[in-house]
Motif scaffolding. Structure first.
Motif, PDB file in Angstrom:
ATOM      1  N   THR A   1      43.681 -37.996  41.524  1.00 14.48           N
ATOM      2  CA  THR A   1      42.183 -38.679  41.960  1.00 14.48           C
ATOM      3  C   THR A   1      41.174 -38.304  40.968  1.00 14.48           C
ATOM      4  O   THR A   1      41.447 -37.408  40.312  1.00 14.48           O
ATOM      5  CB  THR A   1      41.914 -38.201  43.277  1.00 14.48           C
ATOM      6  OG1 THR A   1      40.878 -38.881  43.517  1.00 14.48           O
ATOM      7  CG2 THR A   1      41.574 -36.666  43.293  1.00 14.48           C
ATOM      8  N   THR A   2      40.437 -39.333  40.653  1.00 18.10           N
ATOM      9  CA  THR A   2      39.062 -38.660  39.914  1.00 18.10           C
ATOM     10  C   THR A   2      37.809 -38.849  40.935  1.00 18.10           C
ATOM     11  O   THR A   2      36.993 -37.968  40.545  1.00 18.10           O
ATOM     12  CB  THR A   2      38.925 -39.937  38.761  1.00 18.10           C
ATOM     13  OG1 THR A   2      39.893 -39.821  37.723  1.00 18.10           O
ATOM     14  CG2 THR A   2      37.463 -39.818  38.144  1.00 18.10           C
ATOM     15  N   HIS A   3      37.854 -39.736  41.781  1.00 15.46           N
ATOM     16  CA  HIS A   3      36.885 -39.880  42.683  1.00 15.46           C
ATOM     17  C   HIS A   3      36.881 -39.565  43.959  1.00 15.46           C
ATOM     18  O   HIS A   3      36.125 -39.841  44.839  1.00 15.46           O
ATOM     19  CB  HIS A   3      36.172 -41.383  42.509  1.00 15.46           C
ATOM     20  CG  HIS A   3      35.649 -41.677  40.902  1.00 15.46           C
ATOM     21  ND1 HIS A   3      36.163 -42.400  40.219  1.00 15.46           N
ATOM     22  CD2 HIS A   3      34.654 -41.306  40.462  1.00 15.46           C
ATOM     23  CE1 HIS A   3      35.787 -42.457  38.856  1.00 15.46           C
ATOM     24  NE2 HIS A   3      34.514 -41.837  39.166  1.00 15.46           N
ATOM     25  N   GLY A   4      38.151 -39.302  44.449  1.00 16.37           N
ATOM     26  CA  GLY A   4      38.234 -38.827  45.764  1.00 16.37           C
ATOM     27  C   GLY A   4      39.123 -39.621  46.782  1.00 16.37           C
ATOM     28  O   GLY A   4      39.531 -39.353  47.761  1.00 16.37           O
ATOM     29  N   ALA A   5      39.096 -40.995  46.499  1.00 14.85           N
ATOM     30  CA  ALA A   5      39.507 -41.843  47.486  1.00 14.85           C
ATOM     31  C   ALA A   5      40.925 -41.713  47.568  1.00 14.85           C
ATOM     32  O   ALA A   5      41.601 -41.989  48.669  1.00 14.85           O
ATOM     33  CB  ALA A   5      39.436 -43.498  46.826  1.00 14.85           C
ATOM     34  N   THR A   6      41.843 -41.406  46.729  1.00 20.90           N
ATOM     35  CA  THR A   6      43.231 -41.159  46.644  1.00 20.90           C
ATOM     36  C   THR A   6      43.685 -39.958  47.532  1.00 20.90           C
ATOM     37  O   THR A   6      44.511 -39.932  48.406  1.00 20.90           O
ATOM     38  CB  THR A   6      43.826 -41.090  45.514  1.00 20.90           C
ATOM     39  OG1 THR A   6      43.498 -42.161  44.500  1.00 20.90           O
ATOM     40  CG2 THR A   6      45.519 -41.084  45.403  1.00 20.90           C
TER      41      THR A   6
ATOM     42  N   LEU B   1      44.701 -45.837  40.191  1.00 17.37           N
ATOM     43  CA  LEU B   1      44.820 -46.524  38.620  1.00 17.37           C
ATOM     44  C   LEU B   1      43.623 -46.759  37.791  1.00 17.37           C
ATOM     45  O   LEU B   1      42.599 -47.027  38.548  1.00 17.37           O
ATOM     46  CB  LEU B   1      45.573 -47.910  39.222  1.00 17.37           C
ATOM     47  CG  LEU B   1      46.785 -47.830  40.031  1.00 17.37           C
ATOM     48  CD1 LEU B   1      47.228 -49.423  40.565  1.00 17.37           C
ATOM     49  CD2 LEU B   1      47.950 -47.295  39.140  1.00 17.37           C
ATOM     50  N   TYR B   2      43.709 -46.537  36.981  1.00  9.55           N
ATOM     51  CA  TYR B   2      42.639 -46.777  35.775  1.00  9.55           C
ATOM     52  C   TYR B   2      43.043 -47.371  34.558  1.00  9.55           C
ATOM     53  O   TYR B   2      44.097 -47.132  33.942  1.00  9.55           O
ATOM     54  CB  TYR B   2      41.708 -45.244  35.481  1.00  9.55           C
ATOM     55  CG  TYR B   2      41.139 -44.745  36.647  1.00  9.55           C
ATOM     56  CD1 TYR B   2      39.651 -45.053  36.774  1.00  9.55           C
ATOM     57  CD2 TYR B   2      41.621 -43.933  37.800  1.00  9.55           C
ATOM     58  CE1 TYR B   2      39.048 -44.663  37.781  1.00  9.55           C
ATOM     59  CE2 TYR B   2      41.008 -43.284  38.688  1.00  9.55           C
ATOM     60  CZ  TYR B   2      39.634 -43.729  38.754  1.00  9.55           C
ATOM     61  OH  TYR B   2      38.920 -43.300  39.913  1.00  9.55           O
ATOM     62  N   MET B   3      42.388 -48.483  34.419  1.00  8.36           N
ATOM     63  CA  MET B   3      42.652 -49.126  33.246  1.00  8.36           C
ATOM     64  C   MET B   3      44.165 -49.646  33.305  1.00  8.36           C
ATOM     65  O   MET B   3      44.897 -49.490  32.029  1.00  8.36           O
ATOM     66  CB  MET B   3      42.218 -48.729  31.871  1.00  8.36           C
ATOM     67  CG  MET B   3      40.855 -48.014  31.747  1.00  8.36           C
ATOM     68  SD  MET B   3      39.523 -49.138  32.667  1.00  8.36           S
ATOM     69  CE  MET B   3      39.403 -50.272  31.250  1.00  8.36           C
ATOM     70  N   MET B   4      44.605 -50.048  34.429  1.00  8.63           N
ATOM     71  CA  MET B   4      45.877 -50.617  34.576  1.00  8.63           C
ATOM     72  C   MET B   4      47.092 -49.557  34.565  1.00  8.63           C
ATOM     73  O   MET B   4      48.197 -49.901  34.315  1.00  8.63           O
ATOM     74  CB  MET B   4      46.185 -51.802  33.753  1.00  8.63           C
ATOM     75  CG  MET B   4      45.449 -53.192  34.199  1.00  8.63           C
ATOM     76  SD  MET B   4      46.112 -53.281  35.931  1.00  8.63           S
ATOM     77  CE  MET B   4      45.286 -54.915  36.367  1.00  8.63           C
TER      78      MET B   4
ATOM     79  N   GLY C   1      43.634 -48.644  43.224  1.00  6.30           N
ATOM     80  CA  GLY C   1      43.910 -49.957  43.237  1.00  6.30           C
ATOM     81  C   GLY C   1      42.858 -50.872  43.143  1.00  6.30           C
ATOM     82  O   GLY C   1      41.619 -50.430  43.154  1.00  6.30           O
ATOM     83  N   PRO C   2      43.002 -52.230  43.369  1.00  3.97           N
ATOM     84  CA  PRO C   2      42.090 -53.187  43.356  1.00  3.97           C
ATOM     85  C   PRO C   2      40.972 -52.879  44.429  1.00  3.97           C
ATOM     86  O   PRO C   2      41.006 -52.394  45.714  1.00  3.97           O
ATOM     87  CB  PRO C   2      42.802 -54.631  43.848  1.00  3.97           C
ATOM     88  CG  PRO C   2      44.418 -53.950  43.755  1.00  3.97           C
ATOM     89  CD  PRO C   2      44.534 -52.707  43.824  1.00  3.97           C
TER      90      PRO C   2
ATOM     91  N   LYS D   1      38.703 -47.953  46.514  1.00  2.37           N
ATOM     92  CA  LYS D   1      37.100 -47.762  46.985  1.00  2.37           C
ATOM     93  C   LYS D   1      36.557 -47.598  45.660  1.00  2.37           C
ATOM     94  O   LYS D   1      36.892 -46.812  44.624  1.00  2.37           O
ATOM     95  CB  LYS D   1      37.297 -46.228  47.744  1.00  2.37           C
ATOM     96  CG  LYS D   1      35.956 -46.105  48.320  1.00  2.37           C
ATOM     97  CD  LYS D   1      35.950 -44.762  48.852  1.00  2.37           C
ATOM     98  CE  LYS D   1      34.456 -44.530  49.240  1.00  2.37           C
ATOM     99  NZ  LYS D   1      34.251 -43.191  49.851  1.00  2.37           N
TER     100      LYS D   1
END
Ligand SMILES: Cc1cc2nc3c(=O)[nH]c(=O)nc-3n(C[C@H](O)[C@H](O)[C@H](O)COP(=O)(O)O)c2cc1C
Length: 180
Positions: A11-16, A57-60, A89-90, A127
């Protein structure tokens, strides 16, 4: 040693991480012993009977922590350690074409790890919170002007985790549970 299910997340922002905790809660409800760990902190899979990886996912592409995790544990996966992945994801619109493209790119990433044979792969919604962007994404004005959104479908995520629990119980896995 008693085997457990590892739910690792990148994760980078915590959503995952939040999704990983929910998946773990469902697996625990089904009686499994579950550990939740950041993917980058997992040095060994000894003692694990199955692994679920959550990748933002970041930059696909999969988060680099997820990619490194898969490379680092090649031997364990090559030996057949059961593995499932959710990734996403999206976040801006629930558009089927976008989701299909995300799935295609994810499958492309996973093809870089031919030793992996996921028992299940799930694309989840993401998110987005423009006020909580981390470096380097907080340097992009266009991102900061976007609205916040959350396309994580908790019902679908819980259903998927439940289906994993059933596969683990009926498949060729020798996973002790805390239910007698
Ligand atoms: C700069 C940026 C790029 C992103 N690129 C993608 C992408 O290529 N594909 C995708 O499905 N989601 C993409 N996302 C959405 C994230 O995957 C989504 O917000 C996810 O929930 C973030 O997870 P995390 O909070 O665990 O890091 C992107 C998000 C940001 C902020």
């Amino acid at each position: 040693m008693e085997k457990k299910v590892l739910v690792a997340f990148a994760t980078t922002h915590g959503a995952t991480q939040e999704v990983a905790e929910e998946v773990a809660a469902v697996l625990r409800d089904h009686g499994y012993e579950v550990e939740v760990q950041p993917a980058r902190a997992v040095k060994s899979l000894a003692g694990c009977g199955a692994v679920v990886l959550g990748a933002s996912l970041y930059m696909m592409h999969m988060h680099k922590d997820a990619a490194r995790f898969l490379s680092r544990h090649k031997r364990a996966f090559n030996e057949g350690l059961p593995f499932a992945i959710f990734a996403g994801g999206p976040f801006d619109k629930a558009d089927a074409a976008v989701w299909a493209e995300v799935r295609k790119r994810l499958d492309g990433d996973l093809a870089n790890y031919p030793w992996l044979k996921p028992i299940s792969t799930l694309v989840i919604g993401g998110k987005f919170d423009p006020t909580g962007l981390r470096f380097p994404w907080n340097l992009l004005p266009a991102l900061k002007q976007m609205s916040s959104s959350d396309l994580r479908d908790w019902q679908a995520i819980r259903a998927w985790a439940g289906s994993l629990a059933e596969q683990m119980a009926t498949g060729p896995l020798d996973l002790p549970t805390t239910i007698a």
